[in-house]
Enzyme design. Structure first.
Site, PDB file in Angstrom:
ATOM      1  N   TYR A  11      -1.309  -1.189  10.417  1.00  0.00           N
ATOM      2  CA  TYR A  11      -1.740  -1.156   8.838  1.00  0.00           C
ATOM      3  C   TYR A  11      -0.142  -1.151   8.080  1.00  0.00           C
ATOM      4  O   TYR A  11       0.431  -1.697   7.393  1.00  0.00           O
ATOM      5  CB  TYR A  11      -2.804  -0.555   8.267  1.00  0.00           C
ATOM      6  CG  TYR A  11      -2.875  -1.007   6.841  1.00  0.00           C
ATOM      7  CD1 TYR A  11      -3.591  -2.115   6.348  1.00  0.00           C
ATOM      8  CD2 TYR A  11      -2.724   0.201   5.974  1.00  0.00           C
ATOM      9  CE1 TYR A  11      -4.001  -2.194   5.090  1.00  0.00           C
ATOM     10  CE2 TYR A  11      -3.083  -0.160   4.641  1.00  0.00           C
ATOM     11  CZ  TYR A  11      -3.710  -1.136   4.105  1.00  0.00           C
ATOM     12  OH  TYR A  11      -3.925  -1.519   2.716  1.00  0.00           O
ATOM     13  N   SER A  50       0.719  -1.141  -0.198  1.00  0.00           N
ATOM     14  CA  SER A  50      -0.053  -0.050  -0.098  1.00  0.00           C
ATOM     15  C   SER A  50       0.846   1.204  -0.012  1.00  0.00           C
ATOM     16  O   SER A  50       1.998   1.119   0.630  1.00  0.00           O
ATOM     17  CB  SER A  50      -0.878  -0.045   1.260  1.00  0.00           C
ATOM     18  OG  SER A  50      -1.383   1.164   1.657  1.00  0.00           O
TER      19      SER A  50
HETATM   20  P1  NAI Z   1     -11.370  -6.086   0.511  1.00  0.00           P
HETATM   21  O1  NAI Z   1     -11.666  -5.877   1.881  1.00  0.00           O
HETATM   22  O2  NAI Z   1     -12.518  -6.032  -0.631  1.00  0.00           O
HETATM   23  O3  NAI Z   1     -10.713  -7.575   0.270  1.00  0.00           O
HETATM   24  C1  NAI Z   1      -9.552  -8.079   1.200  1.00  0.00           C
HETATM   25  C2  NAI Z   1      -9.576  -9.371   0.754  1.00  0.00           C
HETATM   26  O4  NAI Z   1      -8.558  -9.950   1.587  1.00  0.00           O
HETATM   27  C3  NAI Z   1     -10.876 -10.287   0.807  1.00  0.00           C
HETATM   28  O5  NAI Z   1     -10.896 -11.141  -0.292  1.00  0.00           O
HETATM   29  C4  NAI Z   1     -10.852 -10.879   2.021  1.00  0.00           C
HETATM   30  O6  NAI Z   1     -11.584 -12.103   2.257  1.00  0.00           O
HETATM   31  C5  NAI Z   1      -9.383 -11.314   2.192  1.00  0.00           C
HETATM   32  N1  NAI Z   1      -8.872 -11.534   3.622  1.00  0.00           N
HETATM   33  C6  NAI Z   1      -9.051 -10.761   4.554  1.00  0.00           C
HETATM   34  N2  NAI Z   1      -8.517 -11.196   5.611  1.00  0.00           N
HETATM   35  C7  NAI Z   1      -8.133 -12.811   5.508  1.00  0.00           C
HETATM   36  C8  NAI Z   1      -7.847 -13.883   6.069  1.00  0.00           C
HETATM   37  N3  NAI Z   1      -7.479 -14.000   7.232  1.00  0.00           N
HETATM   38  N4  NAI Z   1      -7.722 -14.963   5.224  1.00  0.00           N
HETATM   39  C9  NAI Z   1      -7.971 -14.917   3.756  1.00  0.00           C
HETATM   40  N5  NAI Z   1      -8.336 -13.834   3.326  1.00  0.00           N
HETATM   41  C10 NAI Z   1      -8.565 -12.775   3.908  1.00  0.00           C
HETATM   42  O7  NAI Z   1     -10.425  -4.591   0.078  1.00  0.00           O
HETATM   43  P2  NAI Z   1      -9.216  -4.446  -1.045  1.00  0.00           P
HETATM   44  O8  NAI Z   1      -9.135  -3.250  -1.155  1.00  0.00           O
HETATM   45  O9  NAI Z   1      -9.644  -5.268  -2.124  1.00  0.00           O
HETATM   46  O10 NAI Z   1      -7.849  -5.084  -0.612  1.00  0.00           O
HETATM   47  C11 NAI Z   1      -7.239  -5.982  -1.362  1.00  0.00           C
HETATM   48  C12 NAI Z   1      -5.682  -5.720  -0.648  1.00  0.00           C
HETATM   49  O11 NAI Z   1      -5.168  -4.428  -1.254  1.00  0.00           O
HETATM   50  C13 NAI Z   1      -5.424  -5.655   0.637  1.00  0.00           C
HETATM   51  O12 NAI Z   1      -4.065  -6.307   1.070  1.00  0.00           O
HETATM   52  C14 NAI Z   1      -5.159  -4.105   1.014  1.00  0.00           C
HETATM   53  O13 NAI Z   1      -4.456  -3.952   2.014  1.00  0.00           O
HETATM   54  C15 NAI Z   1      -4.510  -3.804  -0.296  1.00  0.00           C
HETATM   55  N6  NAI Z   1      -4.787  -2.245  -0.554  1.00  0.00           N
HETATM   56  C16 NAI Z   1      -5.981  -1.743  -0.725  1.00  0.00           C
HETATM   57  C17 NAI Z   1      -6.348  -0.323  -0.947  1.00  0.00           C
HETATM   58  C18 NAI Z   1      -7.590   0.317  -1.195  1.00  0.00           C
HETATM   59  O14 NAI Z   1      -7.668   1.620  -1.052  1.00  0.00           O
HETATM   60  N7  NAI Z   1      -8.579  -0.299  -1.307  1.00  0.00           N
HETATM   61  C19 NAI Z   1      -5.299   0.549  -1.136  1.00  0.00           C
HETATM   62  C20 NAI Z   1      -3.980   0.133  -0.888  1.00  0.00           C
HETATM   63  C21 NAI Z   1      -3.829  -1.525  -0.705  1.00  0.00           C
END
Ligand code: NAI
Length: 243
Positions: A152, A139
């Site tokens: 985070y 991130s």
């Molecule tokens: P989201 O909340 O929609 O997706 C997160 C994903 O991680 C989900 O599929 C969830 O099931 C999975 N997850 C969470 N805990 C878990 C566990 N214990 N075991 C297995 N899977 C688990 O959010 P998003 O935005 O799609 O996030 C995806 C990645 O992108 C994350 O690593 C997040 O930190 C990163 N990110 C997101 C940003 C944003 O602004 N949305 C910016 C920068 C990075």
């Protein structure tokens, strides 16, 4: 032969967009899901109905046993594994004085240990293949740090360190390791931010908006599939908010 990819946390948000993008490009795709089993199955139905190979695997990335098993299941389904995308993650905004030991451990276990387990497991497969590519999802806050997101930011900075070290270790085996560090992207992770906060973040971004999941998916695909001489790098699709 079609290439194959395993995407951790592929049932929604950035992970789902990435799974769809790889499938469109002809990859055999495996995704893991933690809670969104229904969404994962719907994606599977849609992609297999169009002739794609797509499998879904339940996996909690805080368990090394489940992560190892997910990698094994993908290899057994596809015969090899060309790319692994470590996308699963959680976020939480709190003052450091409000972060409990449990909050801290949960953030570390999910965001950093999960990536470590998957990299360790993928390394065994890819070194054996003498080929492969890992993309970890960090991130911008892992680069700059964010107020009220100490835990985070620490995990996302850890992912950058892990990526750079592993790129050096696995390069001689023809395995590349990179990461993306997205800016603010429109997903459920940001659903707790009100419209005003999102508008402020868009205003602070030189391109004048927050990003889409497809834009991150394209950056991940580029690193995994096209960036043949690139390893140990951080690519930041962020609209110019961090340069
Ligand atoms: P989201 O909340 O929609 O997706 C997160 C994903 O991680 C989900 O599929 C969830 O099931 C999975 N997850 C969470 N805990 C878990 C566990 N214990 N075991 C297995 N899977 C688990 O959010 P998003 O935005 O799609 O996030 C995806 C990645 O992108 C994350 O690593 C997040 O930190 C990163 N990110 C997101 C940003 C944003 O602004 N949305 C910016 C920068 C990075």
């Amino acid at each position: 032969m079609a290439k194959s990819v395993l995407i951790f946390g592929g049932s929604r948000g950035i992970g789902a967009a990435t799974a769809l993008y790889f499938a469109e490009k002809g990859y055999k795709v495996a995704i893991t899901y933690n809670n969104s089993g229904y969404a994962a199955k719907i994606m599977q139905q849609n992609i297999t109905a169009n002739g794609g190979e797509f499998i879904v695997i339940p996996c909690d990335v805080t368990s090394s046993v489940q992560v190892d098993s997910a990698i094994k299941q993908a290899v057994s389904a596809f015969g090899r594994l060309d790319a692994v995308i470590n996308n699963a993650g959680i976020a939480e905004q709190k003052l450091i004085t409000d972060v409990t030991d449990t909050d801290w451990q949960k953030m570390l276990n999910t965001n950093l240990s999960g990536v470590f387990y998957a990299c360790r497991s993928a390394a065994k497969v890819m070194v054996n293949q003498k080929n492969g590519s890992i993309v970890n999802v960090s991130s911008i806050w892992g680069i700059t740090g964010a107020s009220c997101e100490v835990a985070y930011s620490a995990t996302k900075a850890g992912i950058i360190g892990l990526t750079k070290a592993l790129a050096k270790e696995l390069g001689p085996s023809n395995v590349r390791v990179n990461c993306v560090a997205p800016g603010v992207i429109d997903t459920e992770m940001n659903s707790n931010l009100d419209i005003g906060a999102l508008a402020d973040l868009a205003d602070e971004t030189p391109l004048g908006r927050i990003g889409t999941t497809e834009e991150v998916a394209k950056a991940i695909y580029y690193l995994a599939n096209d960036a043949d001489f690139i390893t140990g790098q951080v690519l930041s699709p962020n609209g110019g908010i961090v340069v």
